[in-house]
Design a protein around this motif. Structure first.
Motif, PDB file in Angstrom:
ATOM      1  N   PHE A 146     -27.624  51.797 -21.723  1.00  0.00           N
ATOM      2  CA  PHE A 146     -28.138  51.777 -20.364  1.00  0.00           C
ATOM      3  C   PHE A 146     -26.982  51.722 -19.371  1.00  0.00           C
ATOM      4  N   LEU A 147     -27.275  52.050 -18.121  1.00  0.00           N
ATOM      5  CA  LEU A 147     -26.234  52.116 -17.106  1.00  0.00           C
ATOM      6  C   LEU A 147     -25.528  50.779 -16.934  1.00  0.00           C
ATOM      7  N   TRP A 148     -26.276  49.687 -16.994  1.00  0.00           N
ATOM      8  CA  TRP A 148     -25.661  48.374 -16.790  1.00  0.00           C
ATOM      9  C   TRP A 148     -24.740  47.991 -17.944  1.00  0.00           C
ATOM     10  N   ASP A 149     -24.864  48.664 -19.094  1.00  0.00           N
ATOM     11  CA  ASP A 149     -23.917  48.422 -20.182  1.00  0.00           C
ATOM     12  C   ASP A 149     -22.502  48.834 -19.786  1.00  0.00           C
ATOM     13  N   GLN A 150     -22.401  49.700 -18.789  1.00  0.00           N
ATOM     14  CA  GLN A 150     -21.092  50.160 -18.325  1.00  0.00           C
ATOM     15  C   GLN A 150     -20.542  49.294 -17.197  1.00  0.00           C
ATOM     16  N   PHE A 151     -21.322  48.326 -16.736  1.00  0.00           N
ATOM     17  CA  PHE A 151     -20.820  47.423 -15.701  1.00  0.00           C
ATOM     18  C   PHE A 151     -19.645  46.629 -16.278  1.00  0.00           C
ATOM     19  N   PRO A 152     -18.619  46.390 -15.485  1.00  0.00           N
ATOM     20  CA  PRO A 152     -17.397  45.773 -16.034  1.00  0.00           C
ATOM     21  C   PRO A 152     -17.503  44.285 -16.346  1.00  0.00           C
ATOM     22  N   HIS A 153     -18.515  43.605 -15.818  1.00  0.00           N
ATOM     23  CA  HIS A 153     -18.557  42.157 -16.003  1.00  0.00           C
ATOM     24  C   HIS A 153     -19.945  41.682 -16.421  1.00  0.00           C
ATOM     25  N   LEU A 154     -19.946  40.604 -17.206  1.00  0.00           N
ATOM     26  CA  LEU A 154     -21.174  40.059 -17.767  1.00  0.00           C
ATOM     27  C   LEU A 154     -21.077  38.547 -17.830  1.00  0.00           C
ATOM     28  N   VAL A 155     -22.158  37.864 -17.439  1.00  0.00           N
ATOM     29  CA  VAL A 155     -22.226  36.407 -17.547  1.00  0.00           C
ATOM     30  C   VAL A 155     -23.552  36.037 -18.209  1.00  0.00           C
ATOM     31  N   ARG A 156     -23.534  35.001 -19.013  1.00  0.00           N
ATOM     32  CA  ARG A 156     -24.759  34.464 -19.597  1.00  0.00           C
ATOM     33  C   ARG A 156     -25.150  33.235 -18.796  1.00  0.00           C
ATOM     34  N   LEU A 157     -26.393  33.208 -18.324  1.00  0.00           N
ATOM     35  CA  LEU A 157     -26.898  32.058 -17.572  1.00  0.00           C
ATOM     36  C   LEU A 157     -27.727  31.179 -18.502  1.00  0.00           C
ATOM     37  N   LYS A 158     -27.374  29.912 -18.565  1.00  0.00           N
ATOM     38  CA  LYS A 158     -28.095  28.987 -19.425  1.00  0.00           C
ATOM     39  C   LYS A 158     -29.542  28.854 -18.965  1.00  0.00           C
ATOM     40  N   ASN A 159     -30.414  28.559 -19.900  1.00  0.00           N
ATOM     41  CA  ASN A 159     -31.827  28.360 -19.595  1.00  0.00           C
ATOM     42  C   ASN A 159     -32.182  26.902 -19.836  1.00  0.00           C
ATOM     43  N   SER A 160     -32.440  26.171 -18.770  1.00  0.00           N
ATOM     44  CA  SER A 160     -32.741  24.745 -18.887  1.00  0.00           C
ATOM     45  C   SER A 160     -34.074  24.480 -19.562  1.00  0.00           C
ATOM     46  N   CYS A 161     -34.830  25.519 -19.803  1.00  0.00           N
ATOM     47  CA  CYS A 161     -36.120  25.338 -20.466  1.00  0.00           C
ATOM     48  C   CYS A 161     -35.956  24.860 -21.907  1.00  0.00           C
ATOM     49  N   SER A 165     -30.243  34.010 -20.096  1.00  0.00           N
ATOM     50  CA  SER A 165     -30.380  35.255 -19.346  1.00  0.00           C
ATOM     51  C   SER A 165     -29.047  35.994 -19.314  1.00  0.00           C
ATOM     52  N   LEU A 166     -29.110  37.312 -19.264  1.00  0.00           N
ATOM     53  CA  LEU A 166     -27.915  38.145 -19.178  1.00  0.00           C
ATOM     54  C   LEU A 166     -27.798  38.712 -17.768  1.00  0.00           C
ATOM     55  N   LEU A 167     -26.615  38.573 -17.178  1.00  0.00           N
ATOM     56  CA  LEU A 167     -26.385  39.061 -15.823  1.00  0.00           C
ATOM     57  C   LEU A 167     -25.200  40.023 -15.837  1.00  0.00           C
ATOM     58  N   PHE A 168     -25.475  41.315 -15.588  1.00  0.00           N
ATOM     59  CA  PHE A 168     -24.449  42.347 -15.529  1.00  0.00           C
ATOM     60  C   PHE A 168     -24.036  42.543 -14.067  1.00  0.00           C
ATOM     61  N   ALA A 169     -22.735  42.744 -13.826  1.00  0.00           N
ATOM     62  CA  ALA A 169     -22.237  42.811 -12.447  1.00  0.00           C
ATOM     63  C   ALA A 169     -21.262  43.973 -12.272  1.00  0.00           C
ATOM     64  N   ARG A 170     -21.384  44.638 -11.106  1.00  0.00           N
ATOM     65  CA  ARG A 170     -20.477  45.722 -10.746  1.00  0.00           C
ATOM     66  C   ARG A 170     -20.270  45.718  -9.240  1.00  0.00           C
ATOM     67  N   GLY A 171     -19.034  45.966  -8.801  1.00  0.00           N
ATOM     68  CA  GLY A 171     -18.758  46.042  -7.374  1.00  0.00           C
ATOM     69  C   GLY A 171     -17.785  44.974  -6.932  1.00  0.00           C
ATOM     70  N   PRO A 172     -17.529  44.880  -5.631  1.00  0.00           N
ATOM     71  CA  PRO A 172     -16.583  43.889  -5.109  1.00  0.00           C
ATOM     72  C   PRO A 172     -16.941  42.478  -5.556  1.00  0.00           C
ATOM     73  N   LYS A 173     -15.955  41.740  -6.051  1.00  0.00           N
ATOM     74  CA  LYS A 173     -16.081  40.354  -6.519  1.00  0.00           C
ATOM     75  C   LYS A 173     -16.983  40.212  -7.742  1.00  0.00           C
ATOM     76  N   SER A 174     -17.251  41.302  -8.446  1.00  0.00           N
ATOM     77  CA  SER A 174     -18.076  41.189  -9.653  1.00  0.00           C
ATOM     78  C   SER A 174     -17.364  40.413 -10.743  1.00  0.00           C
ATOM     79  N   ALA A 175     -16.039  40.289 -10.639  1.00  0.00           N
ATOM     80  CA  ALA A 175     -15.273  39.586 -11.674  1.00  0.00           C
ATOM     81  C   ALA A 175     -15.592  38.104 -11.755  1.00  0.00           C
ATOM     82  N   ILE A 176     -16.199  37.533 -10.717  1.00  0.00           N
ATOM     83  CA  ILE A 176     -16.528  36.109 -10.793  1.00  0.00           C
ATOM     84  C   ILE A 176     -17.714  35.864 -11.730  1.00  0.00           C
ATOM     85  N   PHE A 177     -18.419  36.935 -12.096  1.00  0.00           N
ATOM     86  CA  PHE A 177     -19.550  36.793 -13.004  1.00  0.00           C
ATOM     87  C   PHE A 177     -19.065  37.026 -14.437  1.00  0.00           C
ATOM     88  N   HIS A 178     -18.591  35.951 -15.060  1.00  0.00           N
ATOM     89  CA  HIS A 178     -18.134  36.039 -16.438  1.00  0.00           C
ATOM     90  C   HIS A 178     -18.302  34.684 -17.103  1.00  0.00           C
TER      91      HIS A 178
END
Length: 480
Positions: free
Chosen positions: A125-140, A444-457
Protein backbone atom coordinates in the motif's frame (compact mmCIF):
# COMPACT_ATOMS: atom_id res chain seq x y z
CA UNK A 1 59.99 72.44 -11.08
CA UNK A 2 58.89 73.18 -7.52
CA UNK A 3 55.27 72.88 -8.56
CA UNK A 4 55.85 69.48 -10.13
CA UNK A 5 57.62 68.22 -7.01
CA UNK A 6 54.79 69.47 -4.78
CA UNK A 7 52.19 67.76 -6.95
CA UNK A 8 54.11 64.51 -6.74
CA UNK A 9 54.21 64.66 -2.91
CA UNK A 10 50.46 65.33 -2.70
CA UNK A 11 49.70 62.35 -4.94
CA UNK A 12 51.84 60.07 -2.76
CA UNK A 13 49.99 61.19 0.39
CA UNK A 14 46.56 60.64 -1.18
CA UNK A 15 47.61 57.23 -2.47
CA UNK A 16 48.82 56.25 1.00
CA UNK A 17 45.53 57.30 2.65
CA UNK A 18 43.47 55.44 0.03
CA UNK A 19 45.42 52.28 0.77
CA UNK A 20 44.79 52.72 4.49
CA UNK A 21 41.05 53.23 3.90
CA UNK A 22 40.93 50.12 1.72
CA UNK A 23 42.69 48.06 4.41
CA UNK A 24 40.32 49.27 7.13
CA UNK A 25 37.25 48.65 4.97
CA UNK A 26 38.50 45.20 4.01
CA UNK A 27 39.11 44.33 7.64
CA UNK A 28 35.60 45.42 8.62
CA UNK A 29 34.03 43.45 5.76
CA UNK A 30 36.00 40.33 6.67
CA UNK A 31 34.91 40.69 10.31
CA UNK A 32 31.24 40.94 9.30
CA UNK A 33 31.52 37.89 7.04
CA UNK A 34 33.15 35.80 9.77
CA UNK A 35 30.46 36.89 12.25
CA UNK A 36 27.64 35.94 9.85
CA UNK A 37 29.30 32.59 9.17
CA UNK A 38 29.51 31.84 12.91
CA UNK A 39 25.86 32.80 13.40
CA UNK A 40 24.84 30.54 10.52
CA UNK A 41 26.81 27.59 11.89
CA UNK A 42 25.36 28.08 15.38
CA UNK A 43 21.81 28.31 14.00
CA UNK A 44 22.26 25.15 11.97
CA UNK A 45 23.68 23.34 15.01
CA UNK A 46 20.74 24.40 17.15
CA UNK A 47 18.24 23.32 14.48
CA UNK A 48 19.84 19.92 13.99
CA UNK A 49 20.08 19.37 17.74
CA UNK A 50 16.64 20.72 18.33
CA UNK A 51 14.70 20.73 21.56
CA UNK A 52 16.39 20.25 24.92
CA UNK A 53 13.80 21.04 27.56
CA UNK A 54 10.13 21.67 28.24
CA UNK A 55 10.44 25.42 27.71
CA UNK A 56 11.60 24.88 24.12
CA UNK A 57 8.76 22.57 23.06
CA UNK A 58 5.77 24.49 21.81
CA UNK A 59 2.14 23.52 21.89
CA UNK A 60 -0.95 25.61 22.44
CA UNK A 61 -0.45 26.06 26.21
CA UNK A 62 -3.12 28.75 26.35
CA UNK A 63 -5.55 26.59 24.36
CA UNK A 64 -5.86 23.66 26.75
CA UNK A 65 -7.52 23.27 30.13
CA UNK A 66 -5.39 23.07 33.32
CA UNK A 67 -6.51 19.46 33.79
CA UNK A 68 -5.27 18.76 30.27
CA UNK A 69 -2.02 20.75 30.41
CA UNK A 70 -0.45 18.44 32.98
CA UNK A 71 -0.59 15.55 30.50
CA UNK A 72 0.78 17.65 27.66
CA UNK A 73 3.70 18.68 29.89
CA UNK A 74 4.32 15.04 30.80
CA UNK A 75 4.21 14.14 27.12
CA UNK A 76 7.09 16.57 26.46
CA UNK A 77 9.59 13.86 27.44
CA UNK A 78 8.49 11.73 24.51
CA UNK A 79 8.49 14.75 22.22
CA UNK A 80 12.01 15.70 23.33
CA UNK A 81 13.25 12.27 22.44
CA UNK A 82 11.46 12.28 19.09
CA UNK A 83 12.55 15.80 18.16
CA UNK A 84 16.21 15.11 18.90
CA UNK A 85 16.23 12.68 16.00
CA UNK A 86 14.21 14.95 13.71
CA UNK A 87 16.37 16.70 11.15
CA UNK A 88 15.52 19.84 9.26
CA UNK A 89 13.92 23.11 10.35
CA UNK A 90 10.76 22.76 8.28
CA UNK A 91 7.38 22.48 9.99
CA UNK A 92 4.17 21.63 8.16
CA UNK A 93 1.54 24.23 7.46
CA UNK A 94 -1.16 21.59 7.00
CA UNK A 95 -1.84 18.25 8.71
CA UNK A 96 -3.97 15.47 7.19
CA UNK A 97 -4.82 12.50 9.41
CA UNK A 98 -6.45 9.37 7.97
CA UNK A 99 -7.88 7.14 10.70
CA UNK A 100 -8.76 3.59 9.66
CA UNK A 101 -11.02 1.89 12.21
CA UNK A 102 -11.17 -1.88 11.91
CA UNK A 103 -7.72 -2.83 10.57
CA UNK A 104 -4.55 -3.50 12.56
CA UNK A 105 -1.06 -4.83 11.86
CA UNK A 106 -2.21 -8.44 11.60
CA UNK A 107 -4.83 -7.54 9.00
CA UNK A 108 -2.38 -5.37 7.11
CA UNK A 109 0.16 -8.18 6.83
CA UNK A 110 -2.47 -10.61 5.58
CA UNK A 111 -3.99 -8.17 3.10
CA UNK A 112 -0.67 -6.94 1.80
CA UNK A 113 0.61 -10.43 1.07
CA UNK A 114 -2.15 -12.65 -0.32
CA UNK A 115 -1.54 -16.36 0.12
CA UNK A 116 -4.54 -18.04 -1.50
CA UNK A 117 -3.67 -17.08 -5.05
CA UNK A 118 0.06 -17.52 -5.50
CA UNK A 119 -0.19 -16.10 -9.00
CA UNK A 120 -1.26 -12.74 -7.54
CA UNK A 121 1.60 -10.32 -6.95
CA UNK A 122 2.30 -9.01 -3.48
CA UNK A 123 0.79 -5.59 -3.13
CA UNK A 124 2.27 -2.85 -1.01
CA UNK A 125 0.00 0.00 0.00
CA UNK A 126 1.03 3.62 -0.47
CA UNK A 127 1.58 4.18 3.25
CA UNK A 128 4.11 1.32 3.24
CA UNK A 129 6.35 3.76 1.38
CA UNK A 130 6.02 6.45 4.04
CA UNK A 131 9.45 7.03 5.61
CA UNK A 132 8.39 6.88 9.25
CA UNK A 133 6.33 4.59 11.46
CA UNK A 134 5.33 4.65 15.13
CA UNK A 135 3.42 2.10 17.19
CA UNK A 136 0.90 3.61 19.60
CA UNK A 137 0.26 1.61 22.75
CA UNK A 138 -3.30 0.54 23.48
CA UNK A 139 -4.29 1.11 27.10
CA UNK A 140 -7.19 -1.27 26.64
CA UNK A 141 -4.80 -4.08 27.54
CA UNK A 142 -4.68 -2.78 31.12
CA UNK A 143 -7.05 -3.56 33.97
CA UNK A 144 -9.81 -1.00 33.75
CA UNK A 145 -12.97 -0.63 31.67
CA UNK A 146 -12.29 0.26 28.07
CA UNK A 147 -15.09 2.13 26.32
CA UNK A 148 -14.74 3.23 22.73
CA UNK A 149 -15.89 6.77 23.64
CA UNK A 150 -13.07 7.12 26.16
CA UNK A 151 -10.53 5.66 23.73
CA UNK A 152 -11.41 8.34 21.18
CA UNK A 153 -11.19 11.11 23.76
CA UNK A 154 -7.80 9.86 24.94
CA UNK A 155 -6.52 9.76 21.38
CA UNK A 156 -7.72 13.23 20.36
CA UNK A 157 -7.32 15.14 23.64
CA UNK A 158 -3.96 13.78 24.78
CA UNK A 159 -5.26 12.68 28.19
CA UNK A 160 -4.54 9.09 29.38
CA UNK A 161 -7.46 6.72 29.04
CA UNK A 162 -7.88 6.21 32.78
CA UNK A 163 -7.98 10.00 33.37
CA UNK A 164 -10.56 10.89 30.75
CA UNK A 165 -13.49 12.60 32.56
CA UNK A 166 -16.72 10.65 32.81
CA UNK A 167 -19.74 11.99 30.95
CA UNK A 168 -22.06 13.70 33.46
CA UNK A 169 -25.54 12.38 34.14
CA UNK A 170 -26.59 15.69 35.73
CA UNK A 171 -25.48 18.61 33.59
CA UNK A 172 -26.25 21.16 36.30
CA UNK A 173 -22.97 20.01 37.80
CA UNK A 174 -21.10 20.23 34.52
CA UNK A 175 -17.69 21.85 34.96
CA UNK A 176 -17.04 25.24 33.44
CA UNK A 177 -16.43 25.04 29.69
CA UNK A 178 -13.03 26.73 30.08
CA UNK A 179 -11.86 23.75 32.16
CA UNK A 180 -13.16 21.12 29.79
CA UNK A 181 -10.40 19.24 27.92
CA UNK A 182 -10.22 20.31 24.28
CA UNK A 183 -9.61 18.05 21.32
CA UNK A 184 -6.75 18.76 18.95
CA UNK A 185 -9.36 19.96 16.46
CA UNK A 186 -10.65 22.66 18.80
CA UNK A 187 -7.11 23.69 19.69
CA UNK A 188 -6.40 24.17 15.99
CA UNK A 189 -9.54 26.31 15.58
CA UNK A 190 -8.57 28.55 18.49
CA UNK A 191 -5.15 29.00 16.92
CA UNK A 192 -6.72 30.25 13.68
CA UNK A 193 -6.43 27.15 11.49
CA UNK A 194 -9.17 25.89 9.21
CA UNK A 195 -10.54 22.49 10.20
CA UNK A 196 -12.43 19.59 8.67
CA UNK A 197 -13.85 16.20 9.70
CA UNK A 198 -14.85 13.54 7.18
CA UNK A 199 -16.12 10.08 8.10
CA UNK A 200 -17.64 7.08 6.37
CA UNK A 201 -19.49 6.48 9.63
CA UNK A 202 -22.10 8.80 11.13
CA UNK A 203 -20.73 12.13 12.32
CA UNK A 204 -22.12 11.47 15.80
CA UNK A 205 -19.93 8.38 16.28
CA UNK A 206 -17.19 8.16 18.89
CA UNK A 207 -14.62 10.00 16.75
CA UNK A 208 -16.96 12.88 15.91
CA UNK A 209 -18.08 13.10 19.54
CA UNK A 210 -14.49 13.30 20.79
CA UNK A 211 -13.36 15.84 18.18
CA UNK A 212 -16.38 18.07 18.89
CA UNK A 213 -15.67 17.98 22.67
CA UNK A 214 -19.11 16.61 23.47
CA UNK A 215 -19.87 15.28 26.96
CA UNK A 216 -22.56 12.68 26.36
CA UNK A 217 -22.78 8.94 25.70
CA UNK A 218 -25.98 9.29 23.66
CA UNK A 219 -25.96 10.08 19.96
CA UNK A 220 -29.52 11.45 19.92
CA UNK A 221 -32.46 12.14 22.23
CA UNK A 222 -34.17 8.76 21.80
CA UNK A 223 -31.99 6.87 24.27
CA UNK A 224 -31.16 9.62 26.75
CA UNK A 225 -32.41 9.02 30.31
CA UNK A 226 -35.25 11.36 31.24
CA UNK A 227 -33.33 12.66 34.23
CA UNK A 228 -30.36 13.69 32.09
CA UNK A 229 -32.57 15.62 29.70
CA UNK A 230 -34.33 17.45 32.54
CA UNK A 231 -30.99 18.48 34.06
CA UNK A 232 -30.03 20.20 30.81
CA UNK A 233 -27.87 17.51 29.22
CA UNK A 234 -27.70 17.48 25.43
CA UNK A 235 -27.07 14.52 23.16
CA UNK A 236 -24.03 14.30 20.87
CA UNK A 237 -25.91 15.37 17.73
CA UNK A 238 -27.14 18.63 19.25
CA UNK A 239 -23.78 19.43 20.83
CA UNK A 240 -21.98 18.78 17.57
CA UNK A 241 -24.22 21.11 15.55
CA UNK A 242 -24.70 23.87 18.14
CA UNK A 243 -21.41 23.64 20.06
CA UNK A 244 -18.52 26.00 19.34
CA UNK A 245 -16.32 23.29 17.82
CA UNK A 246 -19.02 22.03 15.46
CA UNK A 247 -20.08 25.54 14.42
CA UNK A 248 -16.46 26.46 13.69
CA UNK A 249 -15.74 23.42 11.53
CA UNK A 250 -15.24 24.41 7.91
CA UNK A 251 -16.04 20.89 6.68
CA UNK A 252 -18.27 18.18 8.14
CA UNK A 253 -19.08 15.27 5.84
CA UNK A 254 -20.50 11.89 6.86
CA UNK A 255 -23.70 10.06 7.73
CA UNK A 256 -26.14 10.33 10.63
CA UNK A 257 -29.20 12.15 9.25
CA UNK A 258 -31.57 10.15 11.49
CA UNK A 259 -29.81 11.55 14.57
CA UNK A 260 -30.00 15.11 13.28
CA UNK A 261 -33.61 15.15 12.09
CA UNK A 262 -36.78 13.43 13.27
CA UNK A 263 -38.19 13.26 9.74
CA UNK A 264 -35.80 11.81 7.19
CA UNK A 265 -36.34 10.69 3.58
CA UNK A 266 -36.32 6.90 3.28
CA UNK A 267 -35.48 5.00 0.10
CA UNK A 268 -34.44 1.48 -0.80
CA UNK A 269 -30.82 2.61 -1.20
CA UNK A 270 -30.81 4.71 2.01
CA UNK A 271 -33.05 3.15 4.68
CA UNK A 272 -33.22 4.13 8.34
CA UNK A 273 -30.79 2.04 10.40
CA UNK A 274 -32.94 0.54 13.14
CA UNK A 275 -29.88 -0.50 15.14
CA UNK A 276 -28.85 3.12 15.56
CA UNK A 277 -30.43 5.97 17.51
CA UNK A 278 -33.40 7.71 15.83
CA UNK A 279 -34.34 11.22 16.89
CA UNK A 280 -37.94 11.55 18.07
CA UNK A 281 -38.19 15.07 19.51
CA UNK A 282 -39.18 16.76 16.25
CA UNK A 283 -35.78 18.31 15.69
CA UNK A 284 -34.24 19.49 12.43
CA UNK A 285 -30.61 20.25 13.24
CA UNK A 286 -29.78 20.60 9.54
CA UNK A 287 -32.12 23.56 9.34
CA UNK A 288 -30.69 24.95 12.57
CA UNK A 289 -27.16 24.77 11.10
CA UNK A 290 -28.28 26.64 7.99
CA UNK A 291 -30.09 29.30 10.04
CA UNK A 292 -27.04 29.84 12.20
CA UNK A 293 -24.85 30.35 9.13
CA UNK A 294 -27.39 32.80 7.70
CA UNK A 295 -27.24 34.88 10.88
CA UNK A 296 -23.44 34.70 10.89
CA UNK A 297 -23.23 35.81 7.23
CA UNK A 298 -25.05 39.04 8.08
CA UNK A 299 -22.23 39.95 10.48
CA UNK A 300 -19.28 38.33 8.73
CA UNK A 301 -19.83 37.58 5.03
CA UNK A 302 -19.37 33.84 4.51
CA UNK A 303 -20.42 31.29 1.90
CA UNK A 304 -21.84 27.99 3.08
CA UNK A 305 -23.71 25.02 1.69
CA UNK A 306 -25.67 22.02 2.95
CA UNK A 307 -25.40 18.97 0.67
CA UNK A 308 -27.15 15.61 1.05
CA UNK A 309 -26.58 13.84 -2.27
CA UNK A 310 -23.54 12.69 -4.20
CA UNK A 311 -24.38 14.74 -7.28
CA UNK A 312 -24.67 17.88 -5.13
CA UNK A 313 -21.20 17.27 -3.72
CA UNK A 314 -19.73 16.49 -7.16
CA UNK A 315 -21.00 19.73 -8.70
CA UNK A 316 -19.91 21.89 -5.78
CA UNK A 317 -17.13 24.42 -6.38
CA UNK A 318 -15.76 23.84 -2.89
CA UNK A 319 -12.91 26.35 -3.16
CA UNK A 320 -15.42 29.22 -3.19
CA UNK A 321 -17.07 28.21 0.11
CA UNK A 322 -16.17 28.78 3.74
CA UNK A 323 -18.33 26.04 5.29
CA UNK A 324 -19.84 22.76 4.05
CA UNK A 325 -22.11 20.39 5.93
CA UNK A 326 -22.57 17.14 4.03
CA UNK A 327 -24.95 14.55 5.49
CA UNK A 328 -24.90 11.73 2.98
CA UNK A 329 -26.85 8.90 4.67
CA UNK A 330 -29.47 8.26 7.34
CA UNK A 331 -27.05 6.02 9.24
CA UNK A 332 -23.47 5.13 8.34
CA UNK A 333 -22.41 5.70 4.74
CA UNK A 334 -22.12 1.93 4.29
CA UNK A 335 -25.93 1.81 4.55
CA UNK A 336 -26.41 4.10 1.55
CA UNK A 337 -25.74 2.46 -1.80
CA UNK A 338 -25.49 5.90 -3.44
CA UNK A 339 -23.16 7.49 -0.89
CA UNK A 340 -20.16 9.44 -2.26
CA UNK A 341 -16.73 7.83 -2.44
CA UNK A 342 -14.06 8.51 0.13
CA UNK A 343 -11.92 10.10 -2.57
CA UNK A 344 -14.64 12.58 -3.57
CA UNK A 345 -15.27 13.63 0.03
CA UNK A 346 -11.56 14.14 0.72
CA UNK A 347 -10.91 16.05 -2.50
CA UNK A 348 -13.80 18.47 -1.90
CA UNK A 349 -12.71 18.97 1.70
CA UNK A 350 -9.15 19.89 0.78
CA UNK A 351 -10.39 22.23 -1.96
CA UNK A 352 -12.36 24.15 0.65
CA UNK A 353 -9.71 24.08 3.38
CA UNK A 354 -6.83 25.37 1.26
CA UNK A 355 -6.59 29.14 1.60
CA UNK A 356 -3.55 31.39 1.01
CA UNK A 357 -1.69 32.18 4.22
CA UNK A 358 -3.77 29.87 6.41
CA UNK A 359 -3.04 26.29 7.45
CA UNK A 360 -5.55 23.54 8.05
CA UNK A 361 -6.14 20.31 9.98
CA UNK A 362 -8.21 17.62 8.25
CA UNK A 363 -9.19 14.39 10.03
CA UNK A 364 -10.64 11.61 7.88
CA UNK A 365 -12.17 8.48 9.43
CA UNK A 366 -12.72 5.32 7.41
CA UNK A 367 -14.82 2.89 9.45
CA UNK A 368 -14.47 -0.72 8.28
CA UNK A 369 -17.21 -2.80 9.85
CA UNK A 370 -17.09 -6.51 10.49
CA UNK A 371 -18.07 -8.36 7.36
CA UNK A 372 -16.76 -5.71 4.95
CA UNK A 373 -14.13 -6.59 2.36
CA UNK A 374 -11.11 -5.13 4.15
CA UNK A 375 -8.84 -5.41 1.13
CA UNK A 376 -11.31 -3.46 -1.00
CA UNK A 377 -11.72 -0.78 1.68
CA UNK A 378 -7.95 -0.36 2.06
CA UNK A 379 -7.64 -0.10 -1.70
CA UNK A 380 -10.15 2.78 -1.64
CA UNK A 381 -7.97 4.59 0.89
CA UNK A 382 -4.86 3.77 -1.14
CA UNK A 383 -6.44 5.27 -4.27
CA UNK A 384 -7.54 8.34 -2.33
CA UNK A 385 -4.01 8.98 -1.07
CA UNK A 386 -2.51 8.32 -4.51
CA UNK A 387 -4.75 10.96 -6.10
CA UNK A 388 -4.16 13.66 -3.52
CA UNK A 389 -2.57 16.83 -4.83
CA UNK A 390 1.09 16.93 -3.88
CA UNK A 391 1.53 19.35 -1.00
CA UNK A 392 5.05 19.80 0.33
CA UNK A 393 3.66 21.82 3.24
CA UNK A 394 1.46 18.93 4.44
CA UNK A 395 2.19 16.29 7.06
CA UNK A 396 0.19 13.17 6.17
CA UNK A 397 -0.56 10.53 8.83
CA UNK A 398 -2.28 7.16 8.35
CA UNK A 399 -3.43 5.55 11.62
CA UNK A 400 -4.60 1.92 11.60
CA UNK A 401 -6.44 0.53 14.63
CA UNK A 402 -8.56 -2.59 15.02
CA UNK A 403 -11.38 -0.67 16.78
CA UNK A 404 -12.29 -3.75 18.83
CA UNK A 405 -12.88 -2.79 22.44
CA UNK A 406 -14.64 -4.49 25.35
CA UNK A 407 -18.25 -3.61 26.00
CA UNK A 408 -18.81 -0.72 28.46
CA UNK A 409 -20.24 -3.13 31.03
CA UNK A 410 -17.00 -5.11 31.37
CA UNK A 411 -14.86 -4.37 34.40
CA UNK A 412 -11.71 -5.74 32.78
CA UNK A 413 -10.19 -5.75 29.34
CA UNK A 414 -10.53 -8.66 26.95
CA UNK A 415 -6.86 -9.52 27.42
CA UNK A 416 -7.12 -9.59 31.22
CA UNK A 417 -10.31 -11.61 31.05
CA UNK A 418 -8.61 -14.16 28.80
CA UNK A 419 -5.66 -14.54 31.17
CA UNK A 420 -7.95 -15.00 34.18
CA UNK A 421 -9.88 -17.75 32.40
CA UNK A 422 -7.03 -19.63 30.72
CA UNK A 423 -8.40 -23.00 31.78
CA UNK A 424 -11.75 -22.29 30.14
CA UNK A 425 -10.02 -20.80 27.12
CA UNK A 426 -7.86 -23.85 26.49
CA UNK A 427 -10.87 -26.11 26.76
CA UNK A 428 -12.41 -24.24 23.86
CA UNK A 429 -11.84 -25.17 20.25
CA UNK A 430 -8.79 -23.88 18.42
CA UNK A 431 -10.97 -21.66 16.22
CA UNK A 432 -12.68 -20.12 19.26
CA UNK A 433 -9.31 -19.45 20.89
CA UNK A 434 -7.99 -17.79 17.74
CA UNK A 435 -11.07 -15.60 17.46
CA UNK A 436 -10.84 -14.61 21.12
CA UNK A 437 -7.15 -13.74 20.89
CA UNK A 438 -7.73 -11.91 17.62
CA UNK A 439 -10.33 -9.66 19.23
CA UNK A 440 -7.95 -8.42 21.89
CA UNK A 441 -7.09 -4.75 21.36
CA UNK A 442 -3.76 -4.44 19.58
CA UNK A 443 -1.32 -1.59 19.24
CA UNK A 444 -2.10 0.93 16.55
CA UNK A 445 0.19 1.62 13.59
CA UNK A 446 0.82 5.22 12.55
CA UNK A 447 2.56 5.88 9.21
CA UNK A 448 3.93 9.40 8.61
CA UNK A 449 5.16 11.39 5.61
CA UNK A 450 5.98 15.07 5.16
CA UNK A 451 7.57 17.87 7.20
CA UNK A 452 8.48 16.73 10.76
CA UNK A 453 7.30 13.18 10.05
CA UNK A 454 10.55 11.96 11.63
CA UNK A 455 9.18 12.61 15.11
CA UNK A 456 6.79 9.70 14.57
CA UNK A 457 9.03 6.75 15.37
CA UNK A 458 9.43 4.11 18.02
CA UNK A 459 6.76 2.93 20.46
CA UNK A 460 4.74 5.73 22.06
CA UNK A 461 1.76 6.22 24.31
CA UNK A 462 -1.60 6.68 22.62
CA UNK A 463 -1.60 10.30 23.83
CA UNK A 464 1.49 11.00 21.71
CA UNK A 465 -0.58 11.71 18.60
CA UNK A 466 -2.40 14.70 20.12
CA UNK A 467 0.78 16.05 21.74
CA UNK A 468 2.81 15.76 18.53
CA UNK A 469 0.16 17.30 16.25
CA UNK A 470 -0.37 20.14 18.72
CA UNK A 471 3.36 20.84 18.68
CA UNK A 472 3.92 20.78 14.92
CA UNK A 473 0.88 22.95 14.18
CA UNK A 474 1.87 25.49 16.84
CA UNK A 475 5.12 25.92 14.93
CA UNK A 476 3.56 25.88 11.47
CA UNK A 477 4.86 28.20 8.82
CA UNK A 478 2.49 30.66 7.23
CA UNK A 479 2.96 31.60 3.60
CA UNK A 480 0.96 34.03 1.44
Amino acid sequence: MVTAQRTKEVCQIVRLKSTQVFLVAGTCLLTVMITLLCIGLMTRYEVQNEVANVADVDYWKDRVAPSQKIWYDKGIDELNEALRSSKGPQYPRNVRIFLVQGVDGRDLAALRFPTRDISQENENFLWDQFPHLVRLKNSCSQQFPCQVERVSKALWSGIPLDRVPESPTDCRDLVNATKTPLSILRQAQLAGLRTGFVTTQRITGSTGAALANTHSNYECDERMPLGSSKSGCQDIARQLISGETGKSLNVIIGGGRQMLSSLVPVSKWDPVDELLCESSDGRNLLKEWRNHKLRESKINPIKFELVQRTDELESLNASSFDHILGIMANGDLSGNAKAPSLQLMVEKSIELLKKPGQGYLLIVEQFIQSGMDKRKELQLLNDTLANLHKDQDALTLVLLTNAMYPKPTLDVSEETETIEHLSDTFNASELEMQQRLYQMPSESLLFARGPKSAIFHGIRKETFLAHAVSHVLSRSRTKP
